[in-house]
Design a protein around this motif. Structure first.
Motif, PDB file in Angstrom:
ATOM      1  N   VAL A  78       0.781  -1.115  -0.028  1.00 19.14           N
ATOM      2  CA  VAL A  78      -0.033  -0.095  -0.009  1.00 19.14           C
ATOM      3  C   VAL A  78       1.061   1.133  -0.046  1.00 19.14           C
ATOM      4  O   VAL A  78       1.590   1.331   0.733  1.00 19.14           O
ATOM      5  N   LYS A 125       1.272   5.660  -0.493  1.00 20.70           N
ATOM      6  CA  LYS A 125       0.552   6.873  -0.368  1.00 20.70           C
ATOM      7  C   LYS A 125       1.102   7.868  -1.278  1.00 20.70           C
ATOM      8  O   LYS A 125       2.148   7.797  -1.870  1.00 20.70           O
ATOM      9  N   SER A 154      -5.061  10.657  -5.244  1.00 20.62           N
ATOM     10  CA  SER A 154      -4.354   9.682  -6.095  1.00 20.62           C
ATOM     11  C   SER A 154      -3.338  10.028  -7.108  1.00 20.62           C
ATOM     12  O   SER A 154      -3.445  11.311  -7.418  1.00 20.62           O
ATOM     13  N   SER A 202      -4.538   5.231  -3.587  1.00 16.86           N
ATOM     14  CA  SER A 202      -5.751   5.814  -3.454  1.00 16.86           C
ATOM     15  C   SER A 202      -6.271   5.687  -4.855  1.00 16.86           C
ATOM     16  O   SER A 202      -5.741   6.217  -5.715  1.00 16.86           O
ATOM     17  N   GLN A 226      -9.583   2.292  -2.611  1.00 16.31           N
ATOM     18  CA  GLN A 226      -8.047   1.928  -3.092  1.00 16.31           C
ATOM     19  C   GLN A 226      -8.279   1.210  -4.517  1.00 16.31           C
ATOM     20  O   GLN A 226      -9.175   0.660  -4.757  1.00 16.31           O
TER      21      GLN A 226
END
Length: 161
Positions: A50, A52, A108, A133, A140
């Protein structure tokens, strides 16, 4: 019948490019932004997959996008170097929506108002997939690092610490 997820600019762009992807939705208290480690737990995915999206600036009209693991931080010195700038700093949260079209916690790298120079941390290159995102808090998108890089014309670089 399950309700259809609301399509964000990020999802529309990925679908238009016919990029294979998977969407995850999660809930938060009153749509508040939660940290990425919490997001990974909510969607049941390993935290190292994941990422960011962070926006940095080197001054007026000089903006850069950095996609880094949620458990890491952006190394501003390394980021400045790959961006070819003397110094960069994080963009103020109040300027995020106007520049990108996205809010904090739902930013995103895909489908921003303008395609900005984008760098994905090199740690993503060896992964089978990454999750970023999808353009709003609570959503997501999962895709290959290569597809993400192609969608936003990104370069891979060591920018996280």
């Amino acid at each position: 019948m399950a309700k259809k997820p609301i399509k964000t600019n990020a999802v529309r762009l990925i679908e238009k490019e016919k990029i294979q992807h998977e969407l995850f939705e999660y809930t938060t208290a009153d749509g508040e932004a939660v940290d990425g480690v919490t997001v990974a737990a909510k969607i049941g995915e390993p935290v190292e997959h994941v990422f960011k999206t962070l926006i940095a600036t080197a001054g007026p009209n000089r903006f850069y996008v950095f996609v880094v693991p949620v458990a890491a931080e952006l190394n501003l010195k390394a980021a400045s170097k790959v961006a070819g700038e003397k110094k960069i700093e994080m963009l103020a949260v109040k300027d995020l929506l106007g520049l990108t079209g996205y809010v904090r916690g739902g930013c995103s790298p895909i489908g921003m108002k303008k395609l900005l120079p984008t760098f994905i941390d090199a740690s993503a290159e060896g992964l089978e997939y990454v999750i970023v995102s999808a353009g709003k808090i609570g959503m997501q998108i999962k895709l290959t690092p290569t597809d993400l890089a192609q969608a936003v014309r990104a370069k891979f670089a060591q920018v996280a610490m």
